[in-house]
Write a protein that holds these residues in place. Structure first.
Motif, PDB file in Angstrom:
ATOM      1  N   VAL A   1     -12.367  26.676  70.777  1.00 53.45           N
ATOM      2  CA  VAL A   1     -11.756  27.952  71.151  1.00 53.45           C
ATOM      3  C   VAL A   1     -10.542  27.662  72.026  1.00 53.45           C
ATOM      4  O   VAL A   1     -10.650  26.955  73.037  1.00 53.45           O
ATOM      5  CB  VAL A   1     -12.744  28.863  71.903  1.00 53.45           C
ATOM      6  CG1 VAL A   1     -12.089  30.212  72.218  1.00 53.45           C
ATOM      7  CG2 VAL A   1     -14.018  29.063  71.085  1.00 53.45           C
TER       8      VAL A   1
ATOM      9  N   TYR B   1      -9.485  30.243  67.297  1.00 53.93           N
ATOM     10  CA  TYR B   1     -10.502  29.206  67.151  1.00 53.93           C
ATOM     11  C   TYR B   1     -10.242  28.375  65.904  1.00 53.93           C
ATOM     12  O   TYR B   1      -9.521  28.788  64.981  1.00 53.93           O
ATOM     13  CB  TYR B   1     -11.911  29.812  67.076  1.00 53.93           C
ATOM     14  CG  TYR B   1     -12.230  30.516  65.773  1.00 53.93           C
ATOM     15  CD1 TYR B   1     -12.832  29.830  64.715  1.00 53.93           C
ATOM     16  CD2 TYR B   1     -11.938  31.862  65.588  1.00 53.93           C
ATOM     17  CE1 TYR B   1     -13.124  30.464  63.517  1.00 53.93           C
ATOM     18  CE2 TYR B   1     -12.217  32.512  64.407  1.00 53.93           C
ATOM     19  CZ  TYR B   1     -12.816  31.799  63.364  1.00 53.93           C
ATOM     20  OH  TYR B   1     -13.093  32.430  62.175  1.00 53.93           O
TER      21      TYR B   1
ATOM     22  N   GLU C   1      -7.146  29.038  74.259  1.00 53.44           N
ATOM     23  CA  GLU C   1      -6.628  30.168  75.018  1.00 53.44           C
ATOM     24  C   GLU C   1      -5.163  29.909  75.374  1.00 53.44           C
ATOM     25  O   GLU C   1      -4.837  28.906  76.013  1.00 53.44           O
ATOM     26  CB  GLU C   1      -7.450  30.404  76.288  1.00 53.44           C
ATOM     27  CG  GLU C   1      -8.906  30.742  76.004  1.00 53.44           C
ATOM     28  CD  GLU C   1      -9.583  31.478  77.145  1.00 53.44           C
ATOM     29  OE1 GLU C   1      -8.865  32.075  77.980  1.00 53.44           O
ATOM     30  OE2 GLU C   1     -10.826  31.482  77.173  1.00 53.44           O
TER      31      GLU C   1
ATOM     32  N   ARG D   1     -15.854  30.684  78.580  1.00 56.45           N
ATOM     33  CA  ARG D   1     -14.412  30.608  78.400  1.00 56.45           C
ATOM     34  C   ARG D   1     -13.787  29.610  79.366  1.00 56.45           C
ATOM     35  O   ARG D   1     -14.374  29.242  80.382  1.00 56.45           O
ATOM     36  CB  ARG D   1     -13.792  31.986  78.580  1.00 56.45           C
ATOM     37  CG  ARG D   1     -14.087  32.947  77.429  1.00 56.45           C
ATOM     38  CD  ARG D   1     -13.371  34.251  77.620  1.00 56.45           C
ATOM     39  NE  ARG D   1     -11.936  34.044  77.859  1.00 56.45           N
ATOM     40  CZ  ARG D   1     -11.102  35.011  78.200  1.00 56.45           C
ATOM     41  NH1 ARG D   1     -11.561  36.254  78.339  1.00 56.45           N
ATOM     42  NH2 ARG D   1      -9.821  34.755  78.396  1.00 56.45           N
TER      43      ARG D   1
ATOM     44  N   LEU E   1      -6.581  34.470  72.235  1.00 58.59           N
ATOM     45  CA  LEU E   1      -7.586  33.470  71.897  1.00 58.59           C
ATOM     46  C   LEU E   1      -7.656  33.278  70.388  1.00 58.59           C
ATOM     47  O   LEU E   1      -7.588  34.245  69.625  1.00 58.59           O
ATOM     48  CB  LEU E   1      -8.978  33.875  72.405  1.00 58.59           C
ATOM     49  CG  LEU E   1      -9.279  33.705  73.904  1.00 58.59           C
ATOM     50  CD1 LEU E   1      -8.513  34.733  74.745  1.00 58.59           C
ATOM     51  CD2 LEU E   1     -10.777  33.842  74.167  1.00 58.59           C
TER      52      LEU E   1
ATOM     53  N   LYS F   1      -8.751  24.714  76.275  1.00 57.78           N
ATOM     54  CA  LYS F   1      -9.644  24.866  75.123  1.00 57.78           C
ATOM     55  C   LYS F   1     -11.058  24.440  75.480  1.00 57.78           C
ATOM     56  O   LYS F   1     -11.277  23.678  76.426  1.00 57.78           O
ATOM     57  CB  LYS F   1      -9.133  24.054  73.932  1.00 57.78           C
ATOM     58  CG  LYS F   1      -9.052  22.552  74.176  1.00 57.78           C
ATOM     59  CD  LYS F   1      -8.484  21.841  72.950  1.00 57.78           C
ATOM     60  CE  LYS F   1      -8.385  20.329  73.180  1.00 57.78           C
ATOM     61  NZ  LYS F   1      -7.832  19.635  71.998  1.00 57.78           N
TER      62      LYS F   1
ATOM     63  N   SER G   1     -16.677  33.640  75.017  1.00 58.01           N
ATOM     64  CA  SER G   1     -16.295  33.887  73.625  1.00 58.01           C
ATOM     65  C   SER G   1     -17.592  34.096  72.866  1.00 58.01           C
ATOM     66  O   SER G   1     -18.563  33.366  73.063  1.00 58.01           O
ATOM     67  CB  SER G   1     -15.529  32.695  73.046  1.00 58.01           C
ATOM     68  OG  SER G   1     -14.325  32.477  73.740  1.00 58.01           O
TER      69      SER G   1
END
Length: 640
Positions: free
Chosen positions: A296, A283, A298, A371, A281, A312, A333
């Motif tokens: 964020v 950001y 992933e 998430r 992960l 995201k 997150s």
């Protein structure tokens, strides 16, 4: 978005019994200890006892590691030194350790190849000879990557190279310091930073506030090295990462992560591994005076965005979100945003952090961002009650969901109330008094959050000065038992990272190994033992600088016996300056042989020595298109 104002529960753990178990096995294994952290309910951190081994910290030795690396290390094979009765490199340590950090403190200290179209007007000079070329804080130094590969045959293959960022290339060709936008912040510090703006070893204010590609925001790519899906990247808060060749550490260019990022995206300097889902992960954070946009991302094990929801999550945060780290649990997150006020006129005109921002004494906001793929989870913002110490710039060790309604996060918490916030000039902090005027008090804390009620409990796990807290990455995002950190040599008093500690957060014990007063460890990094199971069934690696010999080495400690000190010491044959964050990859492909690394290193040197126009710019041109910053970078001397 829900906001909860809650009552604070603060519990500080107190070392009631000051019984130290010293197990000194050689002159090198200096003052090891195992300590009980029995709890006592206290209301003030000032009352916490910190029984950890201390040493006569040699600050001149510490500061001498902040020296520019004038010669890179393409490839060198080393064996254990046997210093202090230590043994050979363990045969069950296989993989590669990477670490990033600043390494050029006098701008333009690596000259371009002779074939370069542009040559500097001034040659490199020793540190301190021309103060106009010196950076004002170590964090402003150009980034370099260290790589050390362990093959399980008793040898280690080391290499050390600068990241060829645009800024590095520009100053390299001009032979002088070009990027000075952060100097007001470094010189003045400003009360708005709460003593943490110019913190050591890593400051809270990390970049100029002017967004995008410009000459005020210098991307040094010096903060973190991440090896993921056979790709090596270096990071810096506020700019694109750089992709490196994992064998030679040569720079391949700025990375947009396969087109996921735009060139101007202010990418973050932190990364979180999800061991359960095998994801990484990251950001990005677009900061404005009155609002911020947080994204964020992933990525799966092939470095592709995961399929759910486009891979995201994008959210709007209120106010200027001053973020530099985060954590991830199974469903969330986790970000902590301190209360920040902005000076509208300064933010509009100068965008200098010290003039534009002020971290307020008040409640921070804990953002729980659902998430990608998390079902039936809503975004939640919880107010963290203020206890007299700021919750700004928390360094996350790990976070996890203890049950469906509770999140536990362990962090390094900073208290900069006694620091002036003003940066010192090179060589930075040659005495403990100087260091304590610049560096914040850092200690290990646990925050427990009840998602339903919004209740937050803070607990000081240990008051010893601690930095760079890490865990075994196989339990990242899950319940952990052990935290490893670099600790100071003055117990609970402010001091630079020096020894290595292991904290058992289940039974409240800790082990500490403290080297000699002129030796200093950096971030500890967990490396698994081959074919071994267990959360602490591995080794702890750390770059150790010896201020007496002016050399660096890799210290290898058994994670199950930290107090016994290193089992092996591997000389690197050079000074590696105090650095930031790294990683260890134990994947099959990272066990490269010395021959493979050497061939790749020679190829990298050959390519750079052929520095014709095309080779110099190929990483930064899109087709034959030319950006304005490229024009200034490669032809700037014609306009000086």
């Amino acid at each position: 978005m829900r906001f909860a104002s809650v009552a604070l529960s603060v519990i500080c753990l107190f070392d009631a019994a000051a019984s130290w178990a010293f197990h000194q096995t050689s002159s090198y294994h200096h003052r090891p200890t195992t300590t009980s952290l029995a709890a006592s309910s206290l209301q003030s951190e000032a009352n916490i006892s910190s029984d950890a081994p201390t040493t006569d910290t040699d600050m001149k030795a510490y500061s001498s590691a902040y020296k520019t690396v004038f010669e890179e290390l393409p490839c060198a094979v080393s064996k254990a030194s046997g210093e202090g009765g230590t043994g050979p490199i363990p045969s069950d340590l296989v993989g590669t350790y990477f670490r990033a950090g600043p390494a050029m403190f006098s701008a333009g200290s690596i000259v371009p190849p002779k074939t370069s179209l542009i040559q500097p007007k001034s040659p490199p000079v020793p540190d301190g000879q021309d103060m106009d070329r010196m950076v004002l804080h170590p964090f402003e130094g150009d980034g370099a990557a260290l790589g050390v590969t362990f093959g399980g045959d008793g040898t280690a293959v080391a290499r050390f190279r600068y990241v060829r960022t645009n800024a590095f290339t520009n100053e390299r060709k001009k032979g002088r310091k070009v990027y000075t936008a952060m100097e007001t912040t470094r010189e003045e510090g400003g009360p708005g930073g709460g003593g943490q703006g110019n913190d050591f070893p890593v400051p809270m204010y990390r970049h100029h506030l002017l967004p995008g590609l410009n000459k005020k925001r210098k991307n040094t790519s010096n903060t973190r090295a991440v090896y993921w899906a056979k790709k090596l990247l270096t990071f810096w808060e506020g700019g694109l990462p750089y992709k490196l060749d994992a064998l030679a550490l040569s720079t391949e260019g700025r990375s947009q992560l396969g087109g996921v990022l735009k060139e101007k995206d202010p990418f973050g300097g932190a990364a979180v591994f999800d061991s359960a889902k095998d994801r990484m992960l990251f950001y990005s954070n677009v900061q404005e005076a009155s609002s911020s946009k947080l994204t964020v991302y992933e990525f799966n094990s092939k470095f592709r965005l995961v399929s759910e929801a486009g891979g995201k999550v994008e959210v709007d945060l209120p106010g200027f979100a001053l973020l530099s780290d985060f954590a991830a649990t199974e469903n969330y997150s986790v970000f902590v945003q301190p209360p920040v006020s902005t000076n509208g006129m300064q933010f509009l005109m100068s965008k200098d952090p010290a003039k534009s921002l002020s971290v307020e004494a008040g409640q921070a906001s804990l953002h729980l961002i659902p998430r990608v793929g998390s079902k039936n989870k809503a975004q939640r913002t919880i107010s963290i009650p203020f206890d007299g110490t700021s919750d700004a710039d928390l360094q996350f060790c790990n976070a996890y969901e203890a049950d469906g309604n509770t999140i536990v996060m362990d962090v390094i918490r900073s208290d900069g109330q006694r620091a002036t916030g003003k940066s010192l000039s090179w060589p930075w902090a040659t005495s403990i008094d100087e260091y304590s005027r610049t560096a914040s008090k850092k200690s290990l804390w646990r925050y427990t959050i009840n998602i339903g009620s919004g209740a937050v409990a803070k607990k000081c796990i240990d008051n010893v000065q601690a930095s760079f807290g890490v865990i075994n990455p196989t339990v990242s995002g899950q319940k952990h038992q052990y935290i490893y950190a670099a600790v100071g040599g003055k117990g609970g008093d402010v001091a630079p990272p020096q020894g290595i500690a292991k904290f058992n957060v289940d039974d409240g014990t800790k082990e500490v190994w403290m080297p000699r007063g002129y030796e200093f460890c950096g971030e500890p990094m967990y490396a698994p033992k081959k074919s071994a199971d267990g959360e602490d069934a591995g080794y702890i690696l750390s770059v150790l600088f010896n201020g007496q010999t002016n050399e660096s080495e890799i210290a290898i400690l058994d994670a199950q016996s930290i107090a016994a000190g290193p089992v092996s010491r591997v000389p690197l044959g050079m000074v590696v300056p105090h650095g930031c964050h790294g990683c260890f990859s134990a994947t099959e492909e990272t066990g490269w042989t010395a021959e493979e690394i050497d061939r790749r290193a020679k190829l990298a040197d050959k390519m750079e020595s052929r520095g014709n126009m095309w080779n110099e710019v190929k990483s930064d041109f899109s087709g034959l298109g030319l950006r304005l910053d490229d024009i200034e970078e490669y032809f700037g001397d014609f306009f000086d």
